[in-house]
Scaffold this motif. Structure first.
Motif, PDB file in Angstrom:
ATOM      1  N   GLY A  76       0.781  -1.220   0.000  1.00  0.00           N
ATOM      2  CA  GLY A  76       0.000   0.000   0.000  1.00  0.00           C
ATOM      3  C   GLY A  76       0.813   1.269   0.000  1.00  0.00           C
ATOM      4  N   ALA A  77       1.910   1.314   0.737  1.00  0.00           N
ATOM      5  CA  ALA A  77       2.691   2.550   0.803  1.00  0.00           C
ATOM      6  C   ALA A  77       3.220   2.933  -0.574  1.00  0.00           C
ATOM      7  CB  ALA A  77       3.842   2.383   1.798  1.00  0.00           C
ATOM      8  N   ASN A  78       3.739   1.967  -1.317  1.00  0.00           N
ATOM      9  CA  ASN A  78       4.252   2.253  -2.657  1.00  0.00           C
ATOM     10  C   ASN A  78       3.120   2.640  -3.614  1.00  0.00           C
ATOM     11  OD1 ASN A  78       6.954   1.611  -1.956  1.00  0.00           O
ATOM     12  ND2 ASN A  78       6.503  -0.561  -2.194  1.00  0.00           N
ATOM     13  N   TYR A  79       1.999   1.930  -3.520  1.00  0.00           N
ATOM     14  CA  TYR A  79       0.867   2.244  -4.402  1.00  0.00           C
ATOM     15  C   TYR A  79       0.278   3.614  -4.084  1.00  0.00           C
ATOM     16  CZ  TYR A  79      -3.940   2.145  -6.155  1.00  0.00           C
ATOM     17  OH  TYR A  79      -5.131   2.458  -6.758  1.00  0.00           O
ATOM     18  N   PHE A  80       0.022   3.892  -2.827  1.00  0.00           N
ATOM     19  CA  PHE A  80      -0.593   5.163  -2.477  1.00  0.00           C
ATOM     20  C   PHE A  80       0.301   6.343  -2.848  1.00  0.00           C
ATOM     21  CE2 PHE A  80      -2.970   2.799   1.136  1.00  0.00           C
ATOM     22  CZ  PHE A  80      -3.882   2.313   0.209  1.00  0.00           C
ATOM     23  N   GLY A  81       1.619   6.172  -2.696  1.00  0.00           N
ATOM     24  CA  GLY A  81       2.521   7.244  -3.090  1.00  0.00           C
ATOM     25  C   GLY A  81       2.483   7.498  -4.579  1.00  0.00           C
ATOM     26  N   ARG A 107     -11.180   9.048   5.442  1.00  0.00           N
ATOM     27  CA  ARG A 107     -10.161   9.395   6.437  1.00  0.00           C
ATOM     28  C   ARG A 107      -8.824   8.719   6.208  1.00  0.00           C
ATOM     29  NH1 ARG A 107     -13.531   6.768  11.043  1.00  0.00           N
ATOM     30  NH2 ARG A 107     -13.467   5.208   9.371  1.00  0.00           N
ATOM     31  N   MET A 108      -8.743   7.777   5.251  1.00  0.00           N
ATOM     32  CA  MET A 108      -7.477   7.080   5.026  1.00  0.00           C
ATOM     33  C   MET A 108      -6.415   8.065   4.533  1.00  0.00           C
ATOM     34  SD  MET A 108      -6.637   6.689   1.498  1.00  0.00           S
ATOM     35  CE  MET A 108      -5.774   5.154   1.459  1.00  0.00           C
ATOM     36  N   LYS A 109      -5.168   7.817   4.932  1.00  0.00           N
ATOM     37  CA  LYS A 109      -4.069   8.697   4.531  1.00  0.00           C
ATOM     38  C   LYS A 109      -3.469   8.202   3.220  1.00  0.00           C
ATOM     39  CE  LYS A 109      -1.212  10.212   7.620  1.00  0.00           C
ATOM     40  NZ  LYS A 109      -0.226  10.287   8.714  1.00  0.00           N
ATOM     41  N   LEU A 110      -3.579   9.015   2.198  1.00  0.00           N
ATOM     42  CA  LEU A 110      -3.028   8.678   0.891  1.00  0.00           C
ATOM     43  C   LEU A 110      -1.595   9.197   0.840  1.00  0.00           C
ATOM     44  CD1 LEU A 110      -4.038   7.365  -1.805  1.00  0.00           C
ATOM     45  CD2 LEU A 110      -4.286   9.692  -2.660  1.00  0.00           C
ATOM     46  N   VAL A 111      -0.698   8.421   1.413  1.00  0.00           N
ATOM     47  CA  VAL A 111       0.699   8.826   1.525  1.00  0.00           C
ATOM     48  C   VAL A 111       1.604   7.659   1.143  1.00  0.00           C
ATOM     49  CG1 VAL A 111       0.269  10.589   3.278  1.00  0.00           C
ATOM     50  CG2 VAL A 111       0.735   8.229   3.984  1.00  0.00           C
ATOM     51  N   GLY A 112       2.850   7.981   0.792  1.00  0.00           N
ATOM     52  CA  GLY A 112       3.815   6.992   0.362  1.00  0.00           C
ATOM     53  C   GLY A 112       4.576   6.354   1.505  1.00  0.00           C
ATOM     54  N   PRO A 113       5.720   5.733   1.196  1.00  0.00           N
ATOM     55  CA  PRO A 113       6.486   5.006   2.213  1.00  0.00           C
ATOM     56  C   PRO A 113       6.963   5.865   3.372  1.00  0.00           C
ATOM     57  CG  PRO A 113       7.189   4.365   0.006  1.00  0.00           C
ATOM     58  CD  PRO A 113       6.272   5.533  -0.170  1.00  0.00           C
TER      59      PRO A 113
END
Length: 731
Positions: free
Chosen positions: A55-60, A83-89
């Protein structure tokens, strides 16, 4: 003319192929594996494609791509959470925009007023209510700019779900796979057991989580855009045009390295039969065809492994090819009681079947585990496997939303992307992705995995002999029995066919069957809701009656109750709860009369508000589903209104507002509403105060009696519908 030609082309591309039958497809003859009309919808060119793990790589990467959107952002999901955080690694954003999803999308449309964001969310089952954000309509529709629209999609058979996870940007860049934009999905590829950044919006920590997404651009992205528009049209009764002009600006996110260039992308779907739409079983056919083409090595990652037909096909291929071996990466177990009951029994059965097949020595069913800083087993943590990956030899690579369960084969909607490697470079890229996936679970680089496989001579030898590196390892899945599992629940939760399953020719021969199934399901649902209601804080009728009992004998009490109905209508409070309370409070026909007057007063008041506001503002309140309700209401006057009341397509107040905004004639609306409310009032009056006792203190006999009355209610409703239809036909 150019627009007309484009529309004609899109309509032609939208035509569905002849659906694959429910029985497993026959093995392929010689030739390519990917075949439109059999196991893929289309094969489209992608200048670039990338496999994104976790998820971290995808969201970033997704965040960077969304920032470049110019015209449209289309998101379809099983779940969305504002409320989800759309952030990277890194766990934070450094671009000056908000981190949470709804605020981030709002900032994008504030910067670019021409941008339109459409969110398509499965109108989910009550079983998942406590796993999701409770107010998505408020979070994504009412509290965001008007350029953002949310449609709750329930255009599916009873019990099915929309399981596709797709994001399309300007029809030029798209992502599809296993990851929803929701809570408890973010994690880095290190999967640190106690990572303080891995918390959900409530502040609760969750376990390490692994999933995979594919990114594509070009014509492949445009095709996914078409898939989204088809679903939107079905859910919202609204045709979305493609982008107004061809996109020339590159939408590929900076820093995302392509794994493939100039590659063909097959798009494979599951769509259950619904109303006039035929079923599509491309996902199932593709699974079987991929197995039938395997020669040496199979690598799979999947959340659910319960499909016995797939298991039989795998065993048969292993027997045909003595050199073939398979690695299947699954979760250690399931997070919730419901998942354990519904999917645990099925997995236990297929594992037992594999163990007894005579080919188990060439199959490893394992789960990934990571060790923390402590010592012993207590410091280790299993990684939740949510991915859906299938890699066959060095040729076929598949990433998608479909699980290896019965639901994904023909019941839920799914979307998988698949690559069939043609040349040496593409085949090397397929192996590199496989080695990267294995390396993540073993604590090795892709190069180290490749070298280790070459030394060991096989995938199974690598798994058996790999020493834990960086605290990572793959562990054999423990075999479980079915002793602690409820009998039959898995057949309902993971059906081989839709539980309503009926072919058109069967329906013509036996029209009563469908009604009997519907009545049976309705009765079961009512019983379940009553039991859940009695043991939850939602027993409103008893609370309302206790609060109002002191005023029941006052002379102004009836007028007061009518006022309560009107106010409750503006608050979208369930009118059925108020009817129950009123009948029980005032008793018999007096209560029914007051409840009927109150319900009609509420209906007329909110109808007037809808008439005053107009369709534009009501759409903002309800969302694009206003089109479906409006179409149902305006089809045939009194009958349409009565039908919507007796078999509601939306909450009571929502129907009232839409009827007013759509300009439904006042007399049709009033007569239809009165007719539609009549069956419920009759049944509730017959039950009287007993219904409160049934809800607050249920027994087997009282619940059965109430279920019988509900079935009677449905029969009366259907009878009135047919009577009104016949009267209209004679007129």
């Amino acid at each position: 003319m150019p627009q007309l030609a484009e529309d004609m082309m899109e309509n032609a591309l939208a035509e569905r192929p002849t659906p694959v039958k429910a029985s497993p497809p026959a093995p392929l003859s010689e030739g390519p594996v990917l075949r439109p009309g059999r196991n893929v919808w289309r094969i489209e060119h992608a200048p670039r494609a990338a496999i994104i793990a976790d998820g971290a790589n995808y969201f970033g990467a997704l965040r960077r791509a969304l920032i470049e959107a110019r015209e449209t952002i289309h998101i379809a999901g099983w779940d969305l959470d504002s409320r989800m955080k759309l952030v990277g690694p890194e766990g934070t954003a450094d671009d000056g925009l908000p981190e949470t999803l709804a605020a981030f999308l709002s900032a994008l449309v504030a910067r670019n007023p021409r941008l339109r964001v459409r969110l398509l969310l499965w109108d989910y089952s009550v079983l998942f209510a406590f796993e999701r954000e409770l107010t998505p309509i408020y979070s994504f529709l009412w509290s965001t700019p008007p350029q953002i629209e949310l449609c709750l999609d329930d255009s599916l058979p009873l019990g099915a779900s929309h399981h596709q996870k797709i994001v399309v940007i300007d029809d030029a860049m798209a992502f599809s796979g296993g990851l929803d934009l929701t809570r408890r999905r973010w994690d880095t590829s290190d999967h640190v057991p106690d990572d303080p950044r891995r918390i959900d919006p409530t502040g609760a920590a969750y376990a390490p989580f692994h999933d995979v997404q594919m990114a594509v651009d070009g014509a492949a992205a445009s095709a996914l855009g078409r898939l989204f528009r088809d679903r939107w049209k079905r859910a919202a009764c609204e045709r979305l045009p493609p982008p107004r002009r061809r996109v020339t600006t590159d939408r590929w996110p900076e820093g995302l390295a392509p794994d493939f260039r100039d590659i063909g992308i097959g798009i494979s779907r599951t769509l259950p039969a619904f109303e006039a739409e035929p079923e599509v079983r491309e996902v199932e056919a593709l699974f079987f065809d991929m197995i039938d083409s395997a020669e040496r090595q199979l690598y799979l990652e999947n959340q659910f492994f319960t499909c016995e037909r797939f298991t039989e096909r795998l065993i048969a291929r292993l027997r045909e090819r003595p050199a073939l071996e398979a690695i299947i990466v699954v979760p250690q177990g399931y997070r919730s009681w419901f998942e354990h009951q519904s999917m645990g029994a099925g997995r236990a059965r297929v594992l037992q079947r594999l163990d007894a097949s005579g080919v188990a020595d060439r199959v490893r069913v394992v789960f990934p585990q990571v060790e923390g800083e402590g010592e012993g087993d207590a410091a280790s943590a299993p990684i939740m496997v949510h991915s859906k990956v299938t890699i066959v030899d060095d040729r076929l690579l598949r990433i998608g939303s479909a699980n290896l369960c019965n639901r994904s084969m023909g019941f839920d909607s799914e979307c998988d992307l698949v690559i069939d490697a043609d040349d040496a470079d593409e085949r090397a890229a397929v192996l590199a992705v496989r080695d990267r996936m294995l390396g993540e679970h073993l604590g090795l680089s892709a190069e180290e995995v490749g070298a280790a496989i070459e030394r060991a001579g096989s995938l199974t030898a690598l798994i058996d002999n790999a020493a834990p590196a960086k605290g990572r390892r793959l562990v054999p899945v423990p075999r479980e029995g079915e002793a602690d599992m409820l009998i039959g629940i898995d057949s309902l939760a993971d059906p081989v066919e839709p539980i309503y399953e009926e072919r058109p020719e069967e329906a013509a021969r036996n029209p009563r069957k469908r009604w009997l199934v519907a009545l049976g399901v309705a009765a079961l649902v009512v019983v379940g809701l009553l039991i859940a209601w009695a043991y939850s804080p939602l027993s409103e009728p008893e609370r309302i009656i206790a609060a109002l009992d002191s005023i029941a004998h006052r002379p102004w009490a009836p007028a007061f109750m009518v006022g309560v109905f009107i106010v409750a209508g503006f608050l979208i409070f369930p009118v059925s709860v108020l009817i129950v309370a009123t009948v029980a409070l005032f008793g018999g026909w007096t209560g029914a009369l007051i409840a009927g007057i109150g319900a009609m007063a509420s209906a007329l008041a909110t109808y007037g508000i809808g008439r005053r506001l107009g369709s534009g503002l009501v759409r903002r309140f309800i969302g694009p589903r206003i089109n479906r309700i409006r179409r149902r209401l305006t089809e045939s006057g009194v009958l349409a209104v009565a039908t919507v009341r007796m078999v509601p397509v939306a909450p009571f107040t929502v129907v009232n507002l839409v009827a007013g905004a759509a300009g439904v004639r006042f007399l049709d609306y009033t007569a239809g509403t009165a007719l539609g409310l009549l069956p419920g009032l009759v049944v509730l009056t017959a039950l009287g105060r007993q219904i409160v006792d049934v809800i607050s203190q249920p027994s087997l006999g009282s619940v059965a009696m109430l279920a019988g009355f509900v079935v009677l209610w449905i029969l009366v409703s259907l009878g009135l519908q047919m009577l009104v239809a016949r009267m209209r036909g004679r007129a």
